[in-house]
Design a protein around this motif. Structure first.
Motif, PDB file in Angstrom:
ATOM      1  N   SER A 165      -4.357   5.957  10.545  1.00  0.00           N
ATOM      2  CA  SER A 165      -5.668   6.013  12.352  1.00  0.00           C
ATOM      3  C   SER A 165      -5.838   7.631  12.517  1.00  0.00           C
ATOM      4  O   SER A 165      -7.111   7.684  12.766  1.00  0.00           O
ATOM      5  CB  SER A 165      -4.633   5.750  13.098  1.00  0.00           C
ATOM      6  OG  SER A 165      -4.266   4.302  13.240  1.00  0.00           O
ATOM      7  N   ILE A 173      -6.022   2.020  12.521  1.00  0.00           N
ATOM      8  CA  ILE A 173      -5.650   0.978  11.119  1.00  0.00           C
ATOM      9  C   ILE A 173      -4.111   0.349  11.438  1.00  0.00           C
ATOM     10  O   ILE A 173      -3.320   0.899  11.757  1.00  0.00           O
ATOM     11  CB  ILE A 173      -5.407   2.557   9.723  1.00  0.00           C
ATOM     12  CG1 ILE A 173      -6.718   2.450  10.069  1.00  0.00           C
ATOM     13  CG2 ILE A 173      -5.073   1.706   8.912  1.00  0.00           C
ATOM     14  CD1 ILE A 173      -7.446   3.548   9.148  1.00  0.00           C
ATOM     15  N   SER A 208     -10.314   5.159  16.237  1.00  0.00           N
ATOM     16  CA  SER A 208      -9.644   4.219  15.460  1.00  0.00           C
ATOM     17  C   SER A 208      -8.121   3.915  15.975  1.00  0.00           C
ATOM     18  O   SER A 208      -7.401   4.660  16.381  1.00  0.00           O
ATOM     19  CB  SER A 208      -9.713   5.278  14.829  1.00  0.00           C
ATOM     20  OG  SER A 208     -11.130   5.760  14.096  1.00  0.00           O
ATOM     21  N   GLU A 223      -8.542  -2.159   9.908  1.00  0.00           N
ATOM     22  CA  GLU A 223      -9.457  -1.327  10.936  1.00  0.00           C
ATOM     23  C   GLU A 223     -10.174  -1.472  11.715  1.00  0.00           C
ATOM     24  O   GLU A 223     -10.534  -2.518  11.538  1.00  0.00           O
ATOM     25  CB  GLU A 223     -10.223  -0.611   9.617  1.00  0.00           C
ATOM     26  CG  GLU A 223     -10.903   0.571  10.152  1.00  0.00           C
ATOM     27  CD  GLU A 223     -11.969   0.946   9.472  1.00  0.00           C
ATOM     28  OE1 GLU A 223     -12.216   0.628   8.483  1.00  0.00           O
ATOM     29  OE2 GLU A 223     -12.775   1.953  10.320  1.00  0.00           O
TER      30      GLU A 223
END
Lengths: 272, 322
Positions: free
Chosen positions: B233, A55, A53, A119
């Motif tokens: 994150s 962000i 991931s 994201e």
């Protein structure tokens, strides 16, 4: 009769016996059933789903109103954020001692609460060769990454190529607005809007160039399954992202003999 | 719809159309006055008892038994071609079986998905066992949304008996049709069930997220910067990883690997007394498959190029091109 056709393991299971306590064959994956069978046909076994991931807060850049130009701050952001998500996914694959990751999906989503925050998610299935044969790792001995489906992966290996790395190129571009005088001049005429044509051309070219450069750096022979996405992640109407992504592949030593052995047959289905 | 909304809607109706409202109210009052028949009452009581005791009501049990014994017609869902499998592989359809669970989310929507589906699967299995099945095929997963914080998880499929095999105590549950089921069996792969992995978590950054901190350090400049928000994150990544770990563990209970066909994740920002907080959730649902990794698939594969189907579908809608 049943027991002759069906594998003994399957029969056991259908009789209601579990293979509990065994750690073999317990994995997770987002492959479809057909893909799963094809990955196994290619002599690989799925190990687990791997994710990464990121962000990311996008910086702000203003394009000048009447000029075609790359928005390099945004291009870099889109590239760097994807790269971060991919590398985290790769880390997980390394921990699983995978040979590579197939079926990688890269998704971008805008956060509801802030339009500058995006994201990025990378998700795929880590796989390893069933008998541990060497020679399938990607660049620098790291697991390879690929967005190919299970079927495509099988076909690629049959054709004598192995995947090296998922390569990508991104370009965020500001398309110039037409001046008032210019648009007045076009009233009643059929004419090409060269400025717009040029902007699309240039943006696409930049994205492709970058992707190709990445594949060259990975010492690949070619890039397969390339897709070109166009997107506007809630930016101003004249700002557009071109994103090129594909799998860089390299020929194996016996590629020629493998390809010669392939004899695809033409079939004409009659049921639809 | 909250209670307040319902009241408001009611008031609105009254002012809009008084006559219709009166008829509506009269209907509802009328319905209350008609007492259910004794048979219906008994049926309802039996359902309630059976659900509490995790068994089937006697009339359901009896119908399933009679169907399995061939005293009632068999029922089969899915493609008609699946009937061919009766001859070639001895797969006999017995009847449709189902299970559902209407679930209210008291504290967690995410956990509700896990519990709701599992309850529904258990009930489906109960019916399959009552028919003496080896597997339930072509299982359809469906949800219905309630008016508030509730949802129904429903499953429906065809129970089958496989020739020469004794009935299973724990029938395999597969979302594929019997045609595909047979193809997988021949490759030594058995779809055995449905696995769920769900996880949710809160994150309350005390000094604000890394982005907020950057904004405080450089009030006007920071919003022009490209920067990752590393704490968010890693929070999100951990929620996803734990959900996938739970999925694997759920598969392990079935002694099987999981092919996750559905994945869903969501992240919210909430403002509360402590400041800014984040909720993240991830749900993965998949087909559990049991197989022997050391056993390579046996079948020959023949690459073909079809003249019928699209190679790589280039079929844009007309409106996209015109």
């Amino acid at each position: 009769m049943t027991e002759e056709v069906i594998a003994p393991h399957a029969v056991e299971r259908l009789k209601g016996l579990r293979s509990q306590g065994s750690h073999e064959g317990i994995f997770t994956s987002d492959l479809s059933v057909n893909e799963f069978v094809m990955v196994r046909k290619a002599e690989f076994e799925p190990l687990g789903l791997v994710v990464g991931s990121c962000i990311y807060h996008m910086g702000i850049q203003y394009g000048s109103w009447n000029q075609n130009m790359e928005m390099d701050v945004l291009s870099q952001a889109m590239y760097q954020a994807r790269e971060l998500a991919m590398s985290r996914m790769e880390q997980e694959a390394i921990i699983l001692q995978a040979d590579g990751v197939v079926g990688v999906r890269l998704e971008v989503k805008r956060m509801d609460w802030d339009q500058d925050i995006l994201e990025f998610m990378a998700i795929g299935t880590a796989i390893a060769h069933r008998s541990g044969a060497p020679g399938f790792k990607g660049v620098g001995g790291k697991p390879f990454t690929s967005d190919l489906s299970g079927q495509d992966f099988w076909m690629l290996l049959e054709a004598g190529y192995r995947p090296m790395e998922m390569v990508m190129g991104s370009c965020v571009y500001h398309v110039a607005h037409q001046g008032v005088l210019r648009s007045m001049g076009n009233i009643g005429r059929n004419t090409e809007l060269e400025q717009f044509t040029q902007a699309m051309y240039d943006a696409r070219e930049l994205a492709m160039e970058r992707m190709q450069q990445e594949a060259a750096d990975a010492q690949a022979d070619g890039i397969t399954g390339v897709q070109l996405h166009e997107g506007s992640h809630n930016w101003k109407p004249h700002v557009i992202e071109f994103f090129a992504v594909g799998t860089a592949v390299k020929a194996m030593e016996d590629a020629d003999t493998r390809v010669d052995a392939l004899r695809p047959q033409l079939v004409l289905p009659v049921n639809d | 719809m909250s209670l307040w909304d319902k009241i408001q809607k009611g008031l609105h109706e009254v002012t809009e159309d008084l006559e219709k409202t009166v008829a509506n109210v009269a209907n509802q009052v009328g319905a209350v006055n008609v007492a259910p028949s004794a048979a219906a009452q008994q049926r309802a009581a039996e359902w309630q008892m059976a659900l509490q005791q995790r068994r089937l009501p006697s009339f359901v049990q009896e119908r399933l038994r009679a169907t399995a014994a061939g005293q009632r017609p068999w029922i089969q869902s899915g493609p008609v071609a699946a009937l061919l499998m009766e001859r070639s592989h001895g797969i006999h359809p017995l009847g449709m079986v189902g299970g559902n669970c209407w679930y209210h989310f008291g504290f967690s929507w995410t956990q509700g998905h896990y519990d709701g589906w599992h309850q529904a699967i258990d009930r489906l299995r109960l019916e399959a066992v009552a028919m003496g099945a080896n597997a339930v095929l072509n299982v359809d997963m469906r949800v219905r949304h309630g008016e508030g914080e509730d949802m129904d998880y429903a499953l429906m499929g065809t129970a089958v008996r496989i020739q020469d095999l004794p009935p299973a105590w724990e029938p395999a549950v597969a979302t594929v049709s019997s045609l595909e089921f047979v193809r997988l069996l021949e490759e030594g792969v058995v779809p055995v069930g449905i696995a769920i992995g769900a996880e949710y978590d809160w994150y309350q950054p005390w000094g604000g997220t890394m982005l907020n901190q950057a904004n405080q350090a450089a009030p006007f400049a920071a919003r022009y910067w490209n920067m990752e928000i590393p704490d968010l994150s890693s929070f999100q990544e951990n929620v996803r990883r734990r959900a996938l770990y739970n999925l694997r563990e759920d598969g392990r209970k079935l002694g099987a690997g999981v092919l996750a066909h559905t994945q869903y994740s969501q992240m919210f920002r909430v403002n509360n007394e402590q400041g800014e907080g984040f909720l993240c959730r991830h749900i993965a649902i998949g087909t559990a498959v049991s197989y022997e990794p050391s056993r390579a698939p046996q079948h020959e594969l023949l690459p073909t190029v079809s003249l019928g189907g699209p190679l790589r579908s280039f079929r844009p809608h007309r409106k996209d091109l015109l």
